[in-house]
Design an enzyme around this catalytic site. Structure first.
Site, PDB file in Angstrom:
ATOM      1  N   PRO A  90      -2.926 -66.770   3.816  1.00 37.16           N
ATOM      2  CA  PRO A  90      -3.349 -67.039   2.434  1.00 37.16           C
ATOM      3  C   PRO A  90      -2.388 -68.003   1.728  1.00 37.16           C
ATOM      4  CG  PRO A  90      -2.480 -64.804   2.655  1.00 37.16           C
ATOM      5  CD  PRO A  90      -2.596 -65.357   4.031  1.00 37.16           C
ATOM      6  N   GLU A 117       1.920 -57.450   7.063  1.00 40.74           N
ATOM      7  CA  GLU A 117       2.335 -58.277   5.922  1.00 40.74           C
ATOM      8  C   GLU A 117       2.520 -59.740   6.311  1.00 40.74           C
ATOM      9  OE1 GLU A 117       2.261 -57.318   2.825  1.00 40.74           O
ATOM     10  OE2 GLU A 117       1.591 -55.383   3.594  1.00 40.74           O
ATOM     11  N   ARG A 155     -19.409 -76.995  14.777  1.00 43.81           N
ATOM     12  CA  ARG A 155     -20.606 -77.718  14.305  1.00 43.81           C
ATOM     13  C   ARG A 155     -20.473 -79.221  14.466  1.00 43.81           C
ATOM     14  NH1 ARG A 155     -24.209 -75.539  11.159  1.00 43.81           N
ATOM     15  NH2 ARG A 155     -24.542 -77.399   9.918  1.00 43.81           N
ATOM     16  N   ASP A 170     -25.015 -82.042   5.381  1.00 42.89           N
ATOM     17  CA  ASP A 170     -24.455 -80.798   4.841  1.00 42.89           C
ATOM     18  C   ASP A 170     -23.633 -81.050   3.590  1.00 42.89           C
ATOM     19  OD1 ASP A 170     -25.423 -78.988   6.674  1.00 42.89           O
ATOM     20  OD2 ASP A 170     -23.654 -79.045   7.954  1.00 42.89           O
TER      21      ASP A 170
HETATM   22  N1  SAM Z   1       1.521 -60.299   2.689  1.00 43.09           N
HETATM   23  C1  SAM Z   1       0.783 -61.510   2.929  1.00 43.09           C
HETATM   24  C2  SAM Z   1       0.807 -62.397   1.685  1.00 43.09           C
HETATM   25  O1  SAM Z   1       0.888 -61.851   0.583  1.00 43.09           O
HETATM   26  O2  SAM Z   1       0.720 -63.616   1.809  1.00 43.09           O
HETATM   27  C3  SAM Z   1      -0.650 -61.212   3.329  1.00 43.09           C
HETATM   28  C4  SAM Z   1      -0.776 -60.600   4.674  1.00 43.09           C
HETATM   29  S1  SAM Z   1      -2.453 -60.325   5.177  1.00 43.09           S
HETATM   30  C5  SAM Z   1      -2.688 -58.631   4.743  1.00 43.09           C
HETATM   31  C6  SAM Z   1      -2.345 -60.283   6.924  1.00 43.09           C
HETATM   32  C7  SAM Z   1      -2.764 -61.543   7.634  1.00 43.09           C
HETATM   33  O3  SAM Z   1      -4.110 -61.842   7.335  1.00 43.09           O
HETATM   34  C8  SAM Z   1      -2.013 -62.811   7.289  1.00 43.09           C
HETATM   35  O4  SAM Z   1      -0.805 -62.912   7.999  1.00 43.09           O
HETATM   36  C9  SAM Z   1      -2.993 -63.885   7.686  1.00 43.09           C
HETATM   37  O5  SAM Z   1      -2.905 -64.189   9.060  1.00 43.09           O
HETATM   38  C10 SAM Z   1      -4.335 -63.234   7.401  1.00 43.09           C
HETATM   39  N2  SAM Z   1      -4.952 -63.669   6.128  1.00 43.09           N
HETATM   40  C11 SAM Z   1      -5.096 -62.902   5.020  1.00 43.09           C
HETATM   41  N3  SAM Z   1      -5.698 -63.588   4.047  1.00 43.09           N
HETATM   42  C12 SAM Z   1      -5.954 -64.829   4.533  1.00 43.09           C
HETATM   43  C13 SAM Z   1      -6.542 -65.999   3.984  1.00 43.09           C
HETATM   44  N4  SAM Z   1      -6.984 -66.032   2.728  1.00 43.09           N
HETATM   45  N5  SAM Z   1      -6.644 -67.096   4.770  1.00 43.09           N
HETATM   46  C14 SAM Z   1      -6.184 -67.076   6.041  1.00 43.09           C
HETATM   47  N6  SAM Z   1      -5.599 -65.994   6.604  1.00 43.09           N
HETATM   48  C15 SAM Z   1      -5.478 -64.877   5.870  1.00 43.09           C
END
Ligand code: SAM
Length: 235
Positions: A90, A117, A155, A170
């Site tokens: 994220p 995390e 795609r 698209d």
């Molecule tokens: N503690 C982290 C933070 O606040 O940035 C979030 C960890 S999340 C619960 C666990 C994993 O989900 C991340 O390491 C990532 O690989 C994936 N993930 C969660 N949200 C994502 C998003 N919006 N885009 C891409 N990967 C995501």
């Protein structure tokens, strides 16, 4: 094109890869998707542990650097093309269609899926993956995000779509300034709603103009942020 997915939950992908376009593309040899369980590179032979508590305290667990780095180095080591490494997070730059178009030109993508995390910072410092987010919200893991990347990139791999035109028109495709407009199929009338007359006219130029206008109006209604500063009327 080859995808290597590095994950703690390879089983999540089985349904997705065995259906529809993805399944066909794999069967036809247009793409190859290899799943790698990071747990196989754990240094803990008994429990295959891959996570630990965060230094400095705090909630949750963090994925350890060792198993991830060993997994990626091993997977890369097997092929001549090391490939482009992407960490789904994220905290990454937003995934957009131009980025997808760029990646469709790669021969190999490695997709690292985090859990808990997230991953130890040293994974990112050592391997310098491209960090990409699928949106400003938190998923439980990177697997769904990796599927989003694969789905969007595939795609654009030549031969995957039956009708090459369909990705060109698209929404968000380069060359398409606005969202794709309304679409209709049979029946001609449904619950009192008619298909617009213009679509039955056979006048292809007029239909193209109408579609462009519909795309513009839709964009202005739901995604005005996509319109350029001076683009307040269709042209
Ligand atoms: N503690 C982290 C933070 O606040 O940035 C979030 C960890 S999340 C619960 C666990 C994993 O989900 C991340 O390491 C990532 O690989 C994936 N993930 C969660 N949200 C994502 C998003 N919006 N885009 C891409 N990967 C995501």
């Amino acid at each position: 094109m080859r995808f290597d997915v590095l994950t703690l939950f390879p089983g999540i992908f089985s349904g997705y890869l065995s259906q529809g376009l993805l399944h066909k593309a794999i069967e036809r040899g247009l793409i190859d998707v290899q799943l790698h369980n990071i747990r196989d590179w754990s240094s803990d032979p008994k429990h295959h542990k891959v996570d630990d508590r965060p230094y400095g305290g705090g909630p949750g667990m963090v994925m350890m650097a060792g198993p991830i780095v060993d997994c990626i180095e091993s997977v890369r080591g097997k092929a001549a093309d090391a490939g482009k490494l992407i960490y789904l997070t994220p905290q990454g730059r937003p995934l957009t269609q131009p980025l997808v178009e760029q990646w469709a030109g790669e021969r190999r993508l490695l997709l690292l899926c985090g859990r808990y995390e997230g991953v130890d910072q040293r994974v990112l410092d050592l391997l310098e993956p491209e960090e990409v987010s699928v949106g400003d919200y938190i998923l439980n893991g990177g697997e769904v995000a990796a599927m989003v990347v694969i789905d969007a990139v595939v795609r654009l791999v030549p031969g995957v779509l039956g009708d090459e035109e369909s990705s060109v028109s698209d929404s968000f495709s380069s060359g398409n300034r606005w969202l794709e407009g309304a679409q209709y199929t049979r029946p001609r009338e449904y619950r009192g709603l008619q298909v617009p007359e213009i679509l039955m006219s056979g006048d292809h130029a007029a239909i193209a103009r109408w579609r462009k206008e519909q795309g513009f109006l839709k964009t202005r209604r739901v995604r005005a942020d996509l319109l350029g500063k001076n683009e307040d009327s269709k042209s």
